[in-house]
Design a protein around this motif. Sequence first.
Motif, PDB file in Angstrom:
ATOM      1  N   GLU B  14       0.903  -1.258  -0.066  1.00 33.07           N
ATOM      2  CA  GLU B  14      -0.022  -0.111   0.172  1.00 33.07           C
ATOM      3  C   GLU B  14       0.862   1.340   0.212  1.00 33.07           C
ATOM      4  O   GLU B  14       0.563   2.516  -0.436  1.00 33.07           O
ATOM      5  CB  GLU B  14      -0.891  -0.060   1.371  1.00 33.07           C
ATOM      6  CG  GLU B  14      -1.867  -1.203   1.047  1.00 33.07           C
ATOM      7  CD  GLU B  14      -2.970  -0.903   2.126  1.00 33.07           C
ATOM      8  OE1 GLU B  14      -3.064   0.063   2.832  1.00 33.07           O
ATOM      9  OE2 GLU B  14      -3.696  -1.890   2.452  1.00 33.07           O
ATOM     10  N   PHE B  15       2.193   1.067   0.239  1.00 32.61           N
ATOM     11  CA  PHE B  15       2.945   2.404   0.304  1.00 32.61           C
ATOM     12  C   PHE B  15       4.409   1.797  -0.226  1.00 32.61           C
ATOM     13  O   PHE B  15       4.831   0.647  -0.012  1.00 32.61           O
ATOM     14  CB  PHE B  15       3.333   2.727   1.843  1.00 32.61           C
ATOM     15  CG  PHE B  15       2.268   3.328   2.450  1.00 32.61           C
ATOM     16  CD1 PHE B  15       1.808   4.459   2.540  1.00 32.61           C
ATOM     17  CD2 PHE B  15       1.356   2.206   3.212  1.00 32.61           C
ATOM     18  CE1 PHE B  15       0.784   4.983   3.185  1.00 32.61           C
ATOM     19  CE2 PHE B  15       0.163   2.988   3.986  1.00 32.61           C
ATOM     20  CZ  PHE B  15      -0.003   4.159   4.068  1.00 32.61           C
ATOM     21  N   THR B 251      10.434  15.776   2.866  1.00 34.72           N
ATOM     22  CA  THR B 251       9.119  16.301   3.830  1.00 34.72           C
ATOM     23  C   THR B 251       8.341  17.266   3.064  1.00 34.72           C
ATOM     24  O   THR B 251       7.174  17.142   3.395  1.00 34.72           O
ATOM     25  CB  THR B 251      10.047  17.297   4.890  1.00 34.72           C
ATOM     26  OG1 THR B 251      11.085  16.526   5.623  1.00 34.72           O
ATOM     27  CG2 THR B 251       9.236  17.945   5.767  1.00 34.72           C
ATOM     28  N   GLN B 254       6.126  14.372   1.434  1.00 41.19           N
ATOM     29  CA  GLN B 254       4.924  14.108   2.278  1.00 41.19           C
ATOM     30  C   GLN B 254       4.050  15.015   2.500  1.00 41.19           C
ATOM     31  O   GLN B 254       2.790  14.279   2.801  1.00 41.19           O
ATOM     32  CB  GLN B 254       5.765  13.615   3.668  1.00 41.19           C
ATOM     33  CG  GLN B 254       6.946  12.373   3.641  1.00 41.19           C
ATOM     34  CD  GLN B 254       7.876  12.597   4.522  1.00 41.19           C
ATOM     35  OE1 GLN B 254       7.962  13.099   5.466  1.00 41.19           O
ATOM     36  NE2 GLN B 254       9.077  11.939   4.103  1.00 41.19           N
ATOM     37  N   ALA B 255       4.001  16.311   2.660  1.00 39.38           N
ATOM     38  CA  ALA B 255       3.002  17.260   2.980  1.00 39.38           C
ATOM     39  C   ALA B 255       2.001  17.041   1.618  1.00 39.38           C
ATOM     40  O   ALA B 255       0.944  17.719   1.826  1.00 39.38           O
ATOM     41  CB  ALA B 255       3.510  18.417   3.433  1.00 39.38           C
ATOM     42  N   LYS B 256       2.480  16.650   0.734  1.00 36.30           N
ATOM     43  CA  LYS B 256       1.472  16.525  -0.731  1.00 36.30           C
ATOM     44  C   LYS B 256       1.006  15.156  -0.802  1.00 36.30           C
ATOM     45  O   LYS B 256       0.138  14.668  -1.629  1.00 36.30           O
ATOM     46  CB  LYS B 256       2.405  16.643  -1.738  1.00 36.30           C
ATOM     47  CG  LYS B 256       2.812  18.190  -2.147  1.00 36.30           C
ATOM     48  CD  LYS B 256       3.985  18.380  -3.047  1.00 36.30           C
ATOM     49  CE  LYS B 256       4.261  20.062  -3.483  1.00 36.30           C
ATOM     50  NZ  LYS B 256       2.951  20.900  -3.929  1.00 36.30           N
ATOM     51  N   GLY B 257       1.168  14.262   0.376  1.00 39.69           N
ATOM     52  CA  GLY B 257       0.914  12.970   0.020  1.00 39.69           C
ATOM     53  C   GLY B 257       1.609  12.021  -0.955  1.00 39.69           C
ATOM     54  O   GLY B 257       1.283  10.859  -1.368  1.00 39.69           O
ATOM     55  N   LEU B 259       4.919   9.850  -0.734  1.00 40.02           N
ATOM     56  CA  LEU B 259       5.525   9.304   0.141  1.00 40.02           C
ATOM     57  C   LEU B 259       6.568   8.272  -0.315  1.00 40.02           C
ATOM     58  O   LEU B 259       7.622   7.863   0.529  1.00 40.02           O
ATOM     59  CB  LEU B 259       4.680   8.350   1.370  1.00 40.02           C
ATOM     60  CG  LEU B 259       3.370   9.017   1.860  1.00 40.02           C
ATOM     61  CD1 LEU B 259       2.686   8.374   2.723  1.00 40.02           C
ATOM     62  CD2 LEU B 259       3.725  10.490   2.605  1.00 40.02           C
ATOM     63  N   PRO B 276       9.805   8.454   5.903  1.00 37.12           N
ATOM     64  CA  PRO B 276       8.162   8.685   6.180  1.00 37.12           C
ATOM     65  C   PRO B 276       7.945   8.052   7.325  1.00 37.12           C
ATOM     66  O   PRO B 276       6.732   8.262   7.875  1.00 37.12           O
ATOM     67  CB  PRO B 276       7.759   8.023   4.984  1.00 37.12           C
ATOM     68  CG  PRO B 276       8.705   7.233   4.497  1.00 37.12           C
ATOM     69  CD  PRO B 276       9.994   7.678   4.740  1.00 37.12           C
ATOM     70  N   VAL B 345       6.970  18.054  17.559  1.00 39.60           N
ATOM     71  CA  VAL B 345       7.091  16.798  16.504  1.00 39.60           C
ATOM     72  C   VAL B 345       6.860  15.485  17.369  1.00 39.60           C
ATOM     73  O   VAL B 345       7.945  15.022  17.993  1.00 39.60           O
ATOM     74  CB  VAL B 345       8.322  16.858  15.870  1.00 39.60           C
ATOM     75  CG1 VAL B 345       8.617  15.671  14.846  1.00 39.60           C
ATOM     76  CG2 VAL B 345       8.594  18.038  15.151  1.00 39.60           C
ATOM     77  N   PRO B 346       5.795  14.636  17.163  1.00 31.66           N
ATOM     78  CA  PRO B 346       5.697  13.669  17.981  1.00 31.66           C
ATOM     79  C   PRO B 346       6.566  12.233  17.475  1.00 31.66           C
ATOM     80  O   PRO B 346       6.827  12.192  16.463  1.00 31.66           O
ATOM     81  CB  PRO B 346       4.186  13.133  17.883  1.00 31.66           C
ATOM     82  CG  PRO B 346       3.915  13.744  16.661  1.00 31.66           C
ATOM     83  CD  PRO B 346       4.573  15.220  16.632  1.00 31.66           C
ATOM     84  N   GLN B 398      -7.878   9.339  12.138  1.00 27.31           N
ATOM     85  CA  GLN B 398      -7.879   8.839  10.969  1.00 27.31           C
ATOM     86  C   GLN B 398      -6.443   9.468  10.157  1.00 27.31           C
ATOM     87  O   GLN B 398      -5.767   8.788   9.488  1.00 27.31           O
ATOM     88  CB  GLN B 398      -9.088   8.896   9.989  1.00 27.31           C
ATOM     89  CG  GLN B 398     -10.190   8.325  10.287  1.00 27.31           C
ATOM     90  CD  GLN B 398     -10.154   6.604  10.196  1.00 27.31           C
ATOM     91  OE1 GLN B 398      -9.284   6.378   9.412  1.00 27.31           O
ATOM     92  NE2 GLN B 398     -11.156   6.144  10.786  1.00 27.31           N
ATOM     93  N   ALA B 399      -6.507  10.731  10.146  1.00 26.68           N
ATOM     94  CA  ALA B 399      -5.257  11.449   9.664  1.00 26.68           C
ATOM     95  C   ALA B 399      -4.017  11.140  10.260  1.00 26.68           C
ATOM     96  O   ALA B 399      -2.957  11.003   9.487  1.00 26.68           O
ATOM     97  CB  ALA B 399      -5.504  13.088   9.654  1.00 26.68           C
ATOM     98  N   THR B 402      -1.695   7.469   8.969  1.00 25.04           N
ATOM     99  CA  THR B 402      -1.081   7.518   8.097  1.00 25.04           C
ATOM    100  C   THR B 402       0.300   6.992   8.008  1.00 25.04           C
ATOM    101  O   THR B 402       0.568   5.848   7.567  1.00 25.04           O
ATOM    102  CB  THR B 402      -1.205   9.058   7.046  1.00 25.04           C
ATOM    103  OG1 THR B 402      -2.713   9.091   6.694  1.00 25.04           O
ATOM    104  CG2 THR B 402      -0.171   8.372   5.425  1.00 25.04           C
ATOM    105  N   PRO B 403       1.026   7.732   8.879  1.00 26.16           N
ATOM    106  CA  PRO B 403       2.522   7.223   9.105  1.00 26.16           C
ATOM    107  C   PRO B 403       2.317   5.894   9.970  1.00 26.16           C
ATOM    108  O   PRO B 403       3.296   4.882   9.713  1.00 26.16           O
ATOM    109  CB  PRO B 403       3.189   8.197   9.946  1.00 26.16           C
ATOM    110  CG  PRO B 403       1.708   8.924  10.773  1.00 26.16           C
ATOM    111  CD  PRO B 403       0.934   8.892   9.693  1.00 26.16           C
TER     112      PRO B 403
END
Lengths: 438, 438, 438
Positions: B14-15, B251, B254-257, B259, B276, B345-346, B398-399, B402-403
């Motif tokens: 999927e990635f 980076t 990634q902000a554009k989707g 990955l 990612p 930044v978690p 849900q968002a 993703t990672p």
Amino acid sequence: MTARTHDERLHDREFVRTFFTTPTAVEGEEDSAKMLRSASGLQGMEAPDVWVPDNEDATAPSMRDEGAQNIVEVVAANGEEFPSEIHPRIVWHRDSPETRYQGFQHILDIADPEKGAIEHLDGFVIPEVGGIDDWKKADEFFTIVENEHGLDEGSLAMSVIIESGAAELAMGDLREEMGKPTNNLERLFMLVDGEVDYTKDMRAITPTGDLPAWPELRHNTSRGASAAGLIAVDGPYDDIRDVEGYRERMTDNQAKGMLGIWSLTPGQVVEANQAPLPPESGRWLLDDGTQQVDLDDQGDEQVYGGDRVSLEETGDGYVLSVGGDEQELDEDELREELLDMTAYVPSMDDIVDSMEEFEAARDAGTGAIAMERAATIVIDDVAIDIATDRMWDEATYQAAMTPVSLFQDVYENRPDQHDDLADRYGESVVERATDVGN
Amino acid sequence: MTARTHDERLHDREFVRTFFTTPTAVEGEEDSAKMLRSASGLQGMEAPDVWVPDNEDATAPSMRDEGAQNIVEVVAANGEEFPSEIHPRIVWHRDSPETRYQGFQHILDIADPEKGAIEHLDGFVIPEVGGIDDWKKADEFFTIVENEHGLDEGSLAMSVIIESGAAELAMGDLREEMGKPTNNLERLFMLVDGEVDYTKDMRAITPTGDLPAWPELRHNTSRGASAAGLIAVDGPYDDIRDVEGYRERMTDNQAKGMLGIWSLTPGQVVEANQAPLPPESGRWLLDDGTQQVDLDDQGDEQVYGGDRVSLEETGDGYVLSVGGDEQELDEDELREELLDMTAYVPSMDDIVDSMEEFEAARDAGTGAIAMERAATIVIDDVAIDIATDRMWDEATYQAAMTPVSLFQDVYENRPDQHDDLADRYGESVVERATDVGN
Amino acid sequence: MTARTHDERLHDREFVRTFFTTPTAVEGEEDSAKMLRSASGLQGMEAPDVWVPDNEDATAPSMRDEGAQNIVEVVAANGEEFPSEIHPRIVWHRDSPETRYQGFQHILDIADPEKGAIEHLDGFVIPEVGGIDDWKKADEFFTIVENEHGLDEGSLAMSVIIESGAAELAMGDLREEMGKPTNNLERLFMLVDGEVDYTKDMRAITPTGDLPAWPELRHNTSRGASAAGLIAVDGPYDDIRDVEGYRERMTDNQAKGMLGIWSLTPGQVVEANQAPLPPESGRWLLDDGTQQVDLDDQGDEQVYGGDRVSLEETGDGYVLSVGGDEQELDEDELREELLDMTAYVPSMDDIVDSMEEFEAARDAGTGAIAMERAATIVIDDVAIDIATDRMWDEATYQAAMTPVSLFQDVYENRPDQHDDLADRYGESVVERATDVGN
């Protein structure tokens, strides 16, 4: 017969500044419709252009049947008094027939004329749409509901939340699809971005978990609205404390032609109702090399108060320093340099003045005139007079008309805001602004 | 029957984080397949998610027939041991039937089951595609090859390089075209940008000859992938020395989707396999007015070490200075200001914690909870405690997934990286991260 | 038969640098065609690649019939001597059949062979187009005019102004539509952005009334041109005094593949004719952390003259300071750091050198070579030698070809600029630049 062109807006409102959502049913409260009831009483600048009783994400899944009943009850009771449009959001998902059928049942239920809400409702908001065929499924349900309840076909407005790549692409097809005899997509009203779910759908990641700014999505939404005669609205701004950030987002949106935005609180509604309206007074800006800063208006003089820019008079000229870079200039060169560094933000009064002046010139047979704007700029006690000339032709005039048209749309449709507008601009400016261009 | 929706990914992975190309035949070497043989031995973080024996641009035109043979030989011998997917790139051009026919012959040859490579191959990469009809020509050749060799129709994945304006536009049509009975475009897997040839096709010029950043292309590729259930991958980053620049590009992607990214060396593969994935430890950032700088984590305190921001305690409050702009603030105002300036930044551990906390609340019937994060910020020896509250609802959850989904996809498909992941995060975090959300 | 591909340009000119408009009839002048007559005499760098007698916005509505006559008269008289293409703009509007019919009548009139202008005209420019069906209406009028006047079908070029969201979307359909037997859309030549009316159509607002930058529109126009074999041209830059701003806009456009721009004055024509051509001499840039600044070329040394960056030799190494951030470095680290901070803008001579070098290597069977560029960088009297290696392969070579192809297109089609080009580059560089790549 006058053929409708897609470039005309199709509904009563040509502009929507504010899209305010309210949960329809909150668990654990004595009256689950409490928030709905409270929101239905908003008036004036706290009342949005579009109120959205939100029977989707803002309301827990288990409470949504009760939420639908609450919408009916509160709108039937208070809808008559509500000063603007009401468009409940119901459930929908491009990937779930179960959710779509539940959404259909809620619309059918809420729109039942016997229940007394529908006469105060303007339409419904459909979230999580996919490609254009998915939009058509929703449109078909609207048509069935209208037919079932004896409403005019196409009389219920449909707005959608753009929160998938598929929906973003579908906006490119609207203009072609809206004319077809097999649908009633002319009912479309607002295209509303939903950046949280869009971020999930696009699988985007940011280090802090903040939402990406998605400039291309917002451009494409605004363009889709432009091409199909619809209204573009941006999604929610989560950080409710951050008024400055909300305003910056709106300024950015406005430069894209997206003049509306979601509001999560009455405080955000007030901000967003005011943001696209021209300011009450004009102001000069100076670009200090890193940003544009406001000059302090001291009557005849516009005074710079920062320390990045400095100006000194020498025997035979001037030394202008910007962030450490010095230039020796004579008076003409200095004036030229300051013209490049400064800009003026016109007030509503200024805009109406310019438009009236252009109209008079046009009526007298002149196609283009120079609009002068003069100021005395003061930096470090050195005062310099500058004057800008800007050519106005028909196209400049038309483009300047946008904020005035928005004002006129507000004035016509929101009598509850007349007092606020008069307080802001004064009666005379309001009167001239409602007349100009007509 | 469960209908497939386009929003689901269609393939095993999927990635895809990494797309690593290797020349298939190098002239002048004793063993022309030397580089291919060497790459086929990569394991762990040095092994890409997708390995691309490159029989197009990386290999001289005169060596490509030999390159096709080398692919067969090396993949037949070492493919079984290779830890991830293998997708050779063959030749193709929208404007050259000769090149297209050569590409077809190479696929037909490489996929011959008698030669023993096809069982280890997952698909092929088609460069230089044009409009959607050109994509269909390639798809038809895949179908013929599958039929000729007794493979299941649609079993070979097809990925394309987006390196023309026509191909960029074609990505808007995929969703519509993929369902048609006359093609097998469901075989599509990756959309990979190719900025060098795209720059040529767009006829762009930069003063230094550097590639433009093409943000709109990358957005449109990510959106095309989102709408059609595919995977978006960025093109090569030429300056191999510039690790920092490569990370910044990722980076931004990634902000554009987007990955995944092309990797030209095993060193770039390591970087891009890690990028990612959430960091092993969290960190605080402070916006100093020009950029976000890391605060130094000294146990209980987060210490600012720069000199653009300064803080001083006065008798009755504080003076905060940012790049020369001073503000006098009381403690509450200072705290508010620091909240605006800081971000967290978690780490993977933090993300899993938050998700577990939300899941527990949701199971108990709560739809939204506040996640608190507290810190002591130290600037010029003045310490201030701050605490942020962020509301989490289903959409936030849900968002944030993703990672974690990416991590789970890696964990499931790349057992050769389990040790590296355990070293990075610790066994317990790995275990919780593989469980959360399921 | 060689099939035409859409990626080839369809007309004589493959590049258009300049699109220069002139009012066709000015009221109150003794000779209403005075400006037209004057513009028709332009030669050399002051003459645009495309001259547009503007019978739309630049000319008052009441003067447009007279303007059409003026076009005929001036072009019949002076068109033979005019050094480049002539494409009058006539009236059109997607929402007004009256305007469209007026535009048709003007084309029919101007193109009448008996009047002697048509042999010097290359096509017409259609403003205010909407969706693709609107473009087809204009194309049909061209076909009727051609048939009526015995001209070859498709021989008149059609260019459009993109100034609505609908037209922006239509550019995505061109490639599909241009091949159809029911139209002659292959006549399309230029896609020209018109940001003033576009801003109105999109209903965008900026505080100062300045135009938004519309990066997405310009990308989409460039992409539309790429996909359909057309030429992308940016709209007018209103602030005629601001030469620096005009140049920055062109640099930004060039990085998008939009190599042409509107010019409002002969001075802007000169700037825009020069802008996309490589510079006559190369130069080094240093990134000082806020911007790229030119180094001063003092023969063997490239000297930094600013004060944001400083460099000091210590006993055992160096201290490099950028905007206050100090780093202690040994010589290798310093060299590495300077490599990251510097960039070289190659001259035409440099570009031709590199291309010739690559061609020689390719002919000798080498697919990729390293191009070295060395310099001595001097900061605060400390001199450091650096050398960059850039790999060139076929794709690099092809991408570097764009400015050279543009030069060759200019050289072939604009003999009136040969002297200017020789003055700029020297005869020998001109000769090598016309030969390379062929």
